[in-house]
Motif scaffolding. Sequence first.
Motif, PDB file in Angstrom:
ATOM      1  N   ALA A  65       0.842  -1.209   0.000  1.00 58.42           N
ATOM      2  CA  ALA A  65       0.000   0.000   0.000  1.00 58.42           C
ATOM      3  C   ALA A  65       0.876   1.257   0.000  1.00 58.42           C
ATOM      4  CB  ALA A  65      -0.930  -0.004   1.212  1.00 58.42           C
ATOM      5  N   HIS A  66       1.901   1.248   0.862  1.00 57.59           N
ATOM      6  CA  HIS A  66       2.797   2.414   0.937  1.00 57.59           C
ATOM      7  C   HIS A  66       3.470   2.655  -0.418  1.00 57.59           C
ATOM      8  CE1 HIS A  66       2.019   2.210   5.125  1.00 57.59           C
ATOM      9  NE2 HIS A  66       3.030   1.468   5.514  1.00 57.59           N
ATOM     10  N   SER A  67       3.859   1.570  -1.091  1.00 57.78           N
ATOM     11  CA  SER A  67       4.534   1.709  -2.391  1.00 57.78           C
ATOM     12  C   SER A  67       3.609   2.362  -3.411  1.00 57.78           C
ATOM     13  CB  SER A  67       4.981   0.341  -2.914  1.00 57.78           C
ATOM     14  OG  SER A  67       5.814  -0.287  -1.976  1.00 57.78           O
ATOM     15  N   GLU A  68       2.332   2.004  -3.360  1.00 57.46           N
ATOM     16  CA  GLU A  68       1.376   2.583  -4.307  1.00 57.46           C
ATOM     17  C   GLU A  68       1.277   4.099  -4.125  1.00 57.46           C
ATOM     18  OE1 GLU A  68      -0.056   0.946  -6.687  1.00 57.46           O
ATOM     19  OE2 GLU A  68      -0.004  -1.159  -6.098  1.00 57.46           O
ATOM     20  N   ARG A 116      -5.701   2.085   9.133  1.00 59.16           N
ATOM     21  CA  ARG A 116      -4.900   2.840   8.175  1.00 59.16           C
ATOM     22  C   ARG A 116      -4.051   3.910   8.870  1.00 59.16           C
ATOM     23  NH1 ARG A 116      -8.109   5.944   3.615  1.00 59.16           N
ATOM     24  NH2 ARG A 116      -9.344   4.056   3.794  1.00 59.16           N
ATOM     25  N   ASP A 117      -4.636   4.526   9.925  1.00 57.88           N
ATOM     26  CA  ASP A 117      -3.881   5.575  10.628  1.00 57.88           C
ATOM     27  C   ASP A 117      -2.597   5.012  11.236  1.00 57.88           C
ATOM     28  OD1 ASP A 117      -5.502   4.056  12.256  1.00 57.88           O
ATOM     29  OD2 ASP A 117      -6.491   5.758  13.245  1.00 57.88           O
ATOM     30  N   GLU A 118      -2.702   3.787  11.763  1.00 54.45           N
ATOM     31  CA  GLU A 118      -1.517   3.150  12.362  1.00 54.45           C
ATOM     32  C   GLU A 118      -0.461   2.861  11.291  1.00 54.45           C
ATOM     33  OE1 GLU A 118      -2.358  -0.450  14.612  1.00 54.45           O
ATOM     34  OE2 GLU A 118      -0.289  -1.121  14.306  1.00 54.45           O
ATOM     35  N   LEU A 119      -0.910   2.368  10.145  1.00 50.74           N
ATOM     36  CA  LEU A 119       0.032   2.026   9.073  1.00 50.74           C
ATOM     37  C   LEU A 119       0.694   3.281   8.519  1.00 50.74           C
ATOM     38  CD1 LEU A 119      -1.943  -0.759   7.169  1.00 50.74           C
ATOM     39  CD2 LEU A 119      -0.187  -1.016   8.935  1.00 50.74           C
ATOM     40  N   LEU A 120      -0.107   4.340   8.336  1.00 54.46           N
ATOM     41  CA  LEU A 120       0.469   5.581   7.814  1.00 54.46           C
ATOM     42  C   LEU A 120       1.485   6.157   8.794  1.00 54.46           C
ATOM     43  CD1 LEU A 120      -2.609   7.287   6.131  1.00 54.46           C
ATOM     44  CD2 LEU A 120      -0.568   6.380   5.001  1.00 54.46           C
ATOM     45  N   ASP A 121       1.167   6.033  10.079  1.00 55.09           N
ATOM     46  CA  ASP A 121       2.104   6.528  11.082  1.00 55.09           C
ATOM     47  C   ASP A 121       3.436   5.777  10.980  1.00 55.09           C
ATOM     48  OD1 ASP A 121       2.579   8.263  13.369  1.00 55.09           O
ATOM     49  OD2 ASP A 121       2.762   6.378  14.501  1.00 55.09           O
ATOM     50  N   LYS A 122       3.349   4.471  10.769  1.00 53.11           N
ATOM     51  CA  LYS A 122       4.581   3.675  10.641  1.00 53.11           C
ATOM     52  C   LYS A 122       5.356   4.058   9.380  1.00 53.11           C
ATOM     53  CE  LYS A 122       3.540  -0.293  13.493  1.00 53.11           C
ATOM     54  NZ  LYS A 122       2.871  -1.591  13.576  1.00 53.11           N
ATOM     55  N   LEU A 123       4.645   4.383   8.318  1.00 55.38           N
ATOM     56  CA  LEU A 123       5.321   4.836   7.099  1.00 55.38           C
ATOM     57  C   LEU A 123       6.026   6.165   7.354  1.00 55.38           C
ATOM     58  CD1 LEU A 123       5.882   4.884   3.986  1.00 55.38           C
ATOM     59  CD2 LEU A 123       3.639   5.953   3.714  1.00 55.38           C
ATOM     60  N   HIS A 124       5.296   7.091   7.990  1.00 53.48           N
ATOM     61  CA  HIS A 124       5.832   8.436   8.193  1.00 53.48           C
ATOM     62  C   HIS A 124       7.021   8.461   9.150  1.00 53.48           C
ATOM     63  CE1 HIS A 124       1.544   9.940   7.064  1.00 53.48           C
ATOM     64  NE2 HIS A 124       2.254   9.603   6.009  1.00 53.48           N
ATOM     65  N   THR A 125       7.097   7.458  10.031  1.00 56.30           N
ATOM     66  CA  THR A 125       8.187   7.437  11.006  1.00 56.30           C
ATOM     67  C   THR A 125       9.255   6.409  10.633  1.00 56.30           C
ATOM     68  OG1 THR A 125       6.842   5.940  12.341  1.00 56.30           O
ATOM     69  CG2 THR A 125       6.776   8.275  12.939  1.00 56.30           C
ATOM     70  N   GLY A 126       9.175   5.906   9.414  1.00 56.91           N
ATOM     71  CA  GLY A 126      10.227   5.010   8.916  1.00 56.91           C
ATOM     72  C   GLY A 126      10.205   3.598   9.489  1.00 56.91           C
ATOM     73  N   ARG A 127       9.105   3.226  10.166  1.00 60.04           N
ATOM     74  CA  ARG A 127       9.058   1.879  10.754  1.00 60.04           C
ATOM     75  C   ARG A 127       8.521   0.849   9.776  1.00 60.04           C
ATOM     76  NH1 ARG A 127       5.539   2.638  15.700  1.00 60.04           N
ATOM     77  NH2 ARG A 127       4.876   4.498  14.556  1.00 60.04           N
ATOM     78  N   GLN A 128       7.921   1.291   8.684  1.00 63.03           N
ATOM     79  CA  GLN A 128       7.543   0.378   7.605  1.00 63.03           C
ATOM     80  C   GLN A 128       8.100   0.929   6.307  1.00 63.03           C
ATOM     81  OE1 GLN A 128       3.258  -0.060   7.913  1.00 63.03           O
ATOM     82  NE2 GLN A 128       3.451  -1.959   9.077  1.00 63.03           N
ATOM     83  N   LYS A 129       8.381   0.006   5.390  1.00 65.29           N
ATOM     84  CA  LYS A 129       9.057   0.398   4.149  1.00 65.29           C
ATOM     85  C   LYS A 129       8.094   0.473   2.975  1.00 65.29           C
ATOM     86  CE  LYS A 129      13.592  -1.369   5.385  1.00 65.29           C
ATOM     87  NZ  LYS A 129      13.905  -0.064   5.981  1.00 65.29           N
TER      88      LYS A 129
END
Length: 339
Positions: A65-68, A116-129
């Motif tokens: 999802a983040h890649s998209e 989704r808010d949790e996943l976006l937070d992880k993207l924004h803080t570099g915890r998910q790629k």
Amino acid sequence: MVEGDRMATAAAHRTAHADGAAQEDTSAFQAAFDAAVAAEERIEPRDWMPDAYRATLVRQIAQHAHSEIIGMQPEANWITRAPSLRRKAILMAKVQDEAGHGLYLYSAAETLGTGRDELLDKLHTGRQKYSSIFNYPTLTWADVGAIGWLVDGAAITNQVPLCRCSYGPYARAMVRICKEESFHQRQGYELLLSLSRGTAEQHAMAQDAVDRWWWPSLMMFGPPDDESAHSAQSMAWKIKRHSNDELRQRFVDICVPQAESLGLTLPDPALVWNEERGHHDFGPIDWTEFHDVLKGNGPCNDQRIARRRQAHDEGAWVREAAAAHAAKHGNAGTGATHA
Ligand SMILES: [Fe+2]
Ligand SMILES: [Fe+2]
């Protein structure tokens, strides 16, 4: 197993937990899960599933999802500079499709209990790629063509087998996504073909873009099989159907004749048909570059995340308005706050 049965066993499992007798029951549920996977049945959100299966799916779907949505940036960079109204309309449609792919995938992750808010937070803080390919810059208009042909092409090669993934919501999201990715790949090919058949400068621009995007596209399939941390388990669970190296080989074999039709060359002197293997041999991939970009040292890593955070902050009023609307109509807590 029939879906109703699995839901019934899931309910029984919850009861078993309450009774403190979960230990024996878990193995029965594990057996039912294994049998369903072996029989090519889909696992659905309310079915029992091993914690590690759930965690693997959340990680993979989130990264996808983040890649998209990060992938919207390098191409959106060219919307205002598209060379014609036709090209601009096509590119806008493509970039919007990628936003849609992100939405289907965040929704698929939500069925596993992760918002989704949790996943976006992880993207924004570099915890998910997200896919490292989007940390490369789009230097010329031809890059829009090279991304469509090679990056969307590699994505399709990776994602078509995911339409048969054992987790139902992910598999179904992939069916629609793959149809749209095919359009993306075709528009990239057609764009490059126009440039390749154009003036000498246009041809050179197309060749330069292919030279820069070829190797990063091969890296999109992930590390070689013997270094791929999650591959074996994902294949046993039928989340993944083919190994990284298998898919990479398939992609190379597809691209070689297409490059010929385009009148462009692929930047690999070792690329040659191997009669014995029935595949093209190709040169070694620079994995040092791959790991370096993955670590955050690619040309655009910081820029991509900064832009993503900015877009998220600028969209706060939309989320607030959606939450207020949901509260007014008594729908609070139904997910509307994630809009
Ligand atoms: Fe996409
Ligand atoms: Fe795409």
